[in-house]
Design a protein around this motif. Structure first.
Motif, mmCIF file in Angstrom:
data_model
loop_
_atom_site.group_PDB
_atom_site.id
_atom_site.type_symbol
_atom_site.label_atom_id
_atom_site.label_comp_id
_atom_site.label_asym_id
_atom_site.label_seq_id
_atom_site.Cartn_x
_atom_site.Cartn_y
_atom_site.Cartn_z
ATOM 1 N N MET A 1 -70.732 4.938 7.323
ATOM 2 C CA MET A 1 -71.577 5.399 6.227
ATOM 3 C C MET A 1 -72.235 4.224 5.513
ATOM 4 O O MET A 1 -73.430 4.256 5.194
ATOM 5 C CB MET A 1 -70.747 6.213 5.227
ATOM 6 N N GLU A 2 -71.447 3.210 5.255
ATOM 7 C CA GLU A 2 -71.959 2.046 4.537
ATOM 8 C C GLU A 2 -73.040 1.331 5.343
ATOM 9 O O GLU A 2 -74.051 0.901 4.796
ATOM 10 C CB GLU A 2 -70.807 1.084 4.221
ATOM 11 N N LEU A 3 -72.805 1.220 6.632
ATOM 12 C CA LEU A 3 -73.808 0.574 7.484
ATOM 13 C C LEU A 3 -75.134 1.331 7.430
ATOM 14 O O LEU A 3 -76.210 0.736 7.327
ATOM 15 C CB LEU A 3 -73.301 0.502 8.931
ATOM 16 N N GLY A 4 -75.040 2.648 7.503
ATOM 17 C CA GLY A 4 -76.244 3.459 7.428
ATOM 18 C C GLY A 4 -76.919 3.376 6.071
ATOM 19 O O GLY A 4 -78.137 3.500 5.951
ATOM 20 N N ALA A 5 -76.117 3.165 5.047
ATOM 21 C CA ALA A 5 -76.661 3.154 3.687
ATOM 22 C C ALA A 5 -77.360 1.840 3.345
ATOM 23 O O ALA A 5 -78.355 1.843 2.621
ATOM 24 C CB ALA A 5 -75.547 3.419 2.680
ATOM 25 N N ILE A 6 -76.849 0.734 3.865
ATOM 26 C CA ILE A 6 -77.431 -0.538 3.423
ATOM 27 C C ILE A 6 -78.013 -1.410 4.537
ATOM 28 O O ILE A 6 -78.709 -2.365 4.250
ATOM 29 C CB ILE A 6 -76.419 -1.360 2.588
ATOM 30 N N VAL A 7 -77.781 -1.071 5.796
ATOM 31 C CA VAL A 7 -78.372 -1.850 6.883
ATOM 32 C C VAL A 7 -79.214 -0.980 7.815
ATOM 33 O O VAL A 7 -80.417 -1.183 7.982
ATOM 34 C CB VAL A 7 -77.287 -2.581 7.711
ATOM 35 N N CYS A 8 -78.577 0.008 8.394
ATOM 36 C CA CYS A 8 -79.271 0.877 9.354
ATOM 37 C C CYS A 8 -79.939 2.021 8.599
ATOM 38 O O CYS A 8 -79.633 3.194 8.790
ATOM 39 C CB CYS A 8 -78.268 1.406 10.382
ATOM 40 N N THR A 9 -80.859 1.660 7.725
ATOM 41 C CA THR A 9 -81.495 2.639 6.846
ATOM 42 C C THR A 9 -82.575 3.419 7.586
ATOM 43 O O THR A 9 -83.021 3.031 8.657
ATOM 44 C CB THR A 9 -82.105 1.936 5.628
ATOM 45 N N ALA A 10 -82.984 4.500 6.971
ATOM 46 C CA ALA A 10 -83.929 5.399 7.635
ATOM 47 C C ALA A 10 -85.265 4.730 7.918
ATOM 48 O O ALA A 10 -85.797 4.828 9.016
ATOM 49 C CB ALA A 10 -84.125 6.648 6.789
ATOM 50 N N ARG A 11 -85.790 4.059 6.921
ATOM 51 C CA ARG A 11 -87.159 3.548 7.087
ATOM 52 C C ARG A 11 -87.268 2.107 7.555
ATOM 53 O O ARG A 11 -88.027 1.806 8.458
ATOM 54 C CB ARG A 11 -87.936 3.743 5.783
ATOM 55 N N SER A 12 -86.550 1.209 6.902
ATOM 56 C CA SER A 12 -86.670 -0.201 7.270
ATOM 57 C C SER A 12 -85.310 -0.807 7.603
ATOM 58 O O SER A 12 -84.743 -1.535 6.798
ATOM 59 C CB SER A 12 -87.314 -0.990 6.132
ATOM 60 N N PRO A 13 -84.809 -0.507 8.795
ATOM 61 C CA PRO A 13 -83.489 -1.029 9.162
ATOM 62 C C PRO A 13 -83.474 -2.553 9.177
ATOM 63 O O PRO A 13 -84.426 -3.188 9.620
ATOM 64 C CB PRO A 13 -83.269 -0.454 10.565
ATOM 65 N N ARG A 14 -82.389 -3.118 8.645
ATOM 66 C CA ARG A 14 -82.248 -4.574 8.591
ATOM 67 C C ARG A 14 -81.451 -5.043 9.807
ATOM 68 O O ARG A 14 -80.329 -5.544 9.679
ATOM 69 C CB ARG A 14 -81.535 -4.962 7.302
ATOM 70 N N CYS A 15 -82.049 -4.908 10.952
ATOM 71 C CA CYS A 15 -81.336 -5.207 12.190
ATOM 72 C C CYS A 15 -80.777 -6.631 12.266
ATOM 73 O O CYS A 15 -79.684 -6.830 12.794
ATOM 74 C CB CYS A 15 -82.229 -4.907 13.384
ATOM 75 N N PRO A 16 -81.495 -7.622 11.764
ATOM 76 C CA PRO A 16 -80.933 -8.974 11.825
ATOM 77 C C PRO A 16 -79.610 -9.106 11.077
ATOM 78 O O PRO A 16 -78.822 -10.003 11.358
ATOM 79 C CB PRO A 16 -82.016 -9.829 11.158
ATOM 80 N N ALA A 17 -79.367 -8.212 10.133
ATOM 81 C CA ALA A 17 -78.126 -8.280 9.362
ATOM 82 C C ALA A 17 -77.059 -7.328 9.907
ATOM 83 O O ALA A 17 -76.004 -7.172 9.298
ATOM 84 C CB ALA A 17 -78.404 -7.939 7.899
ATOM 85 N N CYS A 18 -77.353 -6.716 11.024
ATOM 86 C CA CYS A 18 -76.449 -5.686 11.536
ATOM 87 C C CYS A 18 -75.354 -6.262 12.435
ATOM 88 O O CYS A 18 -75.633 -7.047 13.347
ATOM 89 C CB CYS A 18 -77.242 -4.646 12.318
ATOM 90 N N PRO A 19 -74.126 -5.861 12.200
ATOM 91 C CA PRO A 19 -72.988 -6.369 12.982
ATOM 92 C C PRO A 19 -72.971 -5.866 14.416
ATOM 93 O O PRO A 19 -72.245 -6.416 15.241
ATOM 94 C CB PRO A 19 -71.772 -5.852 12.211
ATOM 95 N N VAL A 20 -73.730 -4.826 14.703
ATOM 96 C CA VAL A 20 -73.733 -4.292 16.074
ATOM 97 C C VAL A 20 -75.108 -4.384 16.736
ATOM 98 O O VAL A 20 -75.404 -3.670 17.684
ATOM 99 C CB VAL A 20 -73.230 -2.826 16.113
#
Length: 301
Positions: A186-205
């Motif tokens: 849930m947290e990943l979706g809320a602050i990294v893998c967001t609906a509009r502008s996913p912050r992929c460089p900051a994503c652990p996966v």
DNA sequence: CAAACGTGGCG
DNA sequence: TCGCCAAGTTT
């Protein structure tokens, strides 16, 4: 014995990056968690925070809320939106007192039977408050799993039984670890893998994300049409309720008449508020939040 | 199952 | 500016 790499990565990321939200305080209790989950339905965290503190201060347990009026619940709801949630949450508190002696139940079926508690919230309480191993699937989780595992740009419009199965398979065997993993998704979706502008460089996966691997294709097909608000009954209900919420006691209908020009629509919206158990008529000329004052009008003379 | 159900902030 | 989006549930 072998937890999925994906789950482990997200869980470790969560342990380092989780926001310090008050309902995540260890040992906080099921009631504060339940209240937070209901408030968070379709509502951003920043708006929930002050309302959550106010509610828990005033109603620290279900019995306290159950003993107060629906009108006060609606007032304390403030402008969180979907105010029926406030009424249902109070009904939920009443049911908890009547059926479970004032303790939030820990069984999924008992939670599901409570007013305003659906598939998501029941599982969230069972997992986050009681440490049970249930998939907890909200819009964030579905988006994360759709992208990272299925490689799809977005999830379907609603949670399906298949979603629950897919998420269950991602959970560690150990219940506490499973609950943490759900919170992590849930947290990943809320602050990294967001609906509009996913912050992929900051994503652990990022390195194992199927969507990323396939070039992050944009969503195809028909975009779900967003619902209008201006000019709808919804807006009129909101305006009417705003007047009643800010008043103490009965409001003359003339005052309600001023919030909207269309007599037919205004009457329809008001009738709906009454039907939904949020507003009640007082005599022939007034309306008030439900339970906002004596149950019956004092008889003059 | 599609639609109803509030509100406010951001890109 | 305005459509999209935010930890869903109910009918």
């Amino acid at each position: 014995m072998t937890e999925p790499t994906f789950t482990t990565l997200v869980s470790r990321w969560y342990e380092q990056n989780a926001r310090d939200l008050p309902w995540r305080t260890p040992g906080i209790g099921a009631w504060p968690i339940l209240v937070s989950e209901v408030m968070l339905q379709q509502t951003p965290v920043v708006r929930v925070l002050p309302a959550w503190h106010a509610w828990l201060t005033r109603w620290p347990d279900p019995a306290a809320l159950a003993a107060d009026t629906p009108a006060e619940a609606i007032r304390m709801w403030g402008r969180l939106g979907y105010p029926r949630r406030a009424v249902r949450l109070r009904e939920c508190a009443v049911a908890i007192v009547e059926r479970h002696g004032g303790r939030v139940p820990d069984q999924l079926d008992q939670l599901l039977a409570l007013p305003g508690i659906g598939t998501y919230t029941a599982r969230a309480v069972a997992a986050f408050a009681y440490g049970q191993r249930h998939p907890v699937v909200d819009t964030n989780v579905r988006r994360v799993v759709s992208r990272a595992v299925a490689g799809a740009p977005d999830a379907g419009p609603a949670t399906t039984p298949a979603d629950l199965v897919a998420c269950a398979e991602l959970l560690p065997v150990e219940p506490a670890a499973a609950a943490l993993a759900s919170a992590a998704f849930m947290e990943l979706g809320a602050i990294v893998c967001t609906a509009r502008s996913p912050r992929c460089p900051a994503c652990p996966v990022e390195s194992v994300c199927a969507w990323r691997a396939s070039g992050q294709p944009a969503p195809t097909g028909p975009t779900r049409k967003t619902q209008r608000y201006a000019g709808t009954d919804r807006q009129v209900r909101g305006l009417l309720l705003g007047v009643l919420r800010d008043a103490t006691g009965p409001v003359p209908h003339q005052r309600l008449d001023q919030v909207w020009h269309d007599d037919v629509q205004r009457a329809r919206a008001l009738a709906a508020l009454v039907k939904d158990g949020m507003v009640e008529p007082v005599g022939e000329e007034h309306f008030r939040l439900i339970g906002d004052g004596p149950a019956t009008q004092p008889i003059p003379g």
